[in-house]
Scaffold this motif. Structure first.
Motif, short mmCIF file in Angstrom:
data_model
loop_
_atom_site.label_atom_id
_atom_site.label_comp_id
_atom_site.label_asym_id
_atom_site.label_seq_id
_atom_site.Cartn_x
_atom_site.Cartn_y
_atom_site.Cartn_z
N UNK A 8 0.84 -1.20 0.00
CA UNK A 8 0.00 0.00 0.00
C UNK A 8 0.87 1.25 0.00
N UNK A 9 0.33 2.33 -0.49
CA UNK A 9 1.09 3.59 -0.49
C UNK A 9 1.44 3.99 0.94
N UNK A 10 0.54 3.74 1.88
CA UNK A 10 0.81 4.09 3.28
C UNK A 10 2.01 3.30 3.82
N UNK A 11 2.03 2.00 3.55
CA UNK A 11 3.17 1.19 4.01
C UNK A 11 4.46 1.62 3.34
N UNK A 12 4.40 1.88 2.05
CA UNK A 12 5.60 2.28 1.32
C UNK A 12 6.07 3.68 1.73
N UNK A 13 5.13 4.56 2.09
CA UNK A 13 5.50 5.88 2.61
C UNK A 13 6.36 5.72 3.85
N UNK A 14 5.93 4.86 4.76
CA UNK A 14 6.68 4.64 5.99
C UNK A 14 8.05 4.03 5.70
N UNK A 15 8.12 3.10 4.76
CA UNK A 15 9.40 2.49 4.38
C UNK A 15 10.32 3.52 3.73
N UNK A 16 9.76 4.33 2.84
CA UNK A 16 10.53 5.35 2.15
C UNK A 16 11.15 6.35 3.13
N UNK A 17 10.36 6.83 4.08
CA UNK A 17 10.89 7.80 5.04
C UNK A 17 11.90 7.15 5.99
N UNK A 18 11.69 5.87 6.33
CA UNK A 18 12.65 5.21 7.22
C UNK A 18 14.00 5.00 6.54
N UNK A 19 14.01 5.00 5.19
CA UNK A 19 15.26 4.85 4.44
C UNK A 19 15.86 6.20 4.03
#
Length: 118
Positions: A72-83
């Motif tokens: 989901x975009x929400x999950x990927x948003x969190x992954x993107x910011x954590x990286x």
């Protein structure tokens, strides 16, 4: 006249930094790297990083690459910011889909794209 997309290329000012971003933050597969040109692949699409003096232009007109997220975009948003990804806005809803804008290490505009909900 057009039979497909051969490659998409993105202007960069710091090749090592840009390769690290596309490889480590976005998770693309590195195919080749040099001082002037590097190639990464995602989903069968080749993305070239092209070294030049200035990655962004005050004249505008640059292309935006939209990536399809794994989840989901929400999950990927969190992954993107954590990286270390730099978001430039919130998730927006449109009749044609959902987008989440962000920038790469060189200031180029990118986004995650999800199709519209059924």
């Amino acid at each position: 006249m057009v039979n497909g997309i051969a490659t998409v290329w993105v202007p960069v000012t710091d090749m090592d930094r840009a390769v690290a971003y596309y490889r480590d933050v976005l998770g693309l597969s590195l195919k080749s790297q040099s001082e002037d040109w590097s190639e990464l692949e995602t989903g069968g699409l080749l993305i070239g990083l092209n070294a030049r003096e200035s990655a962004t232009s005050s004249d505008g007109g640059g292309a935006v690459i939209s990536f399809q997220p794994d989840g989901s975009i929400e999950d990927e948003r969190d992954e993107l910011t954590s990286r270390g990804g730099e978001l430039t806005g919130e998730i927006s809803e449109h009749p044609w889909g959902r987008i989440l804008p962000f920038k790469d290490s060189e200031g180029n505009d990118l986004q995650l794209y999800g199709p519209p909900a059924d």
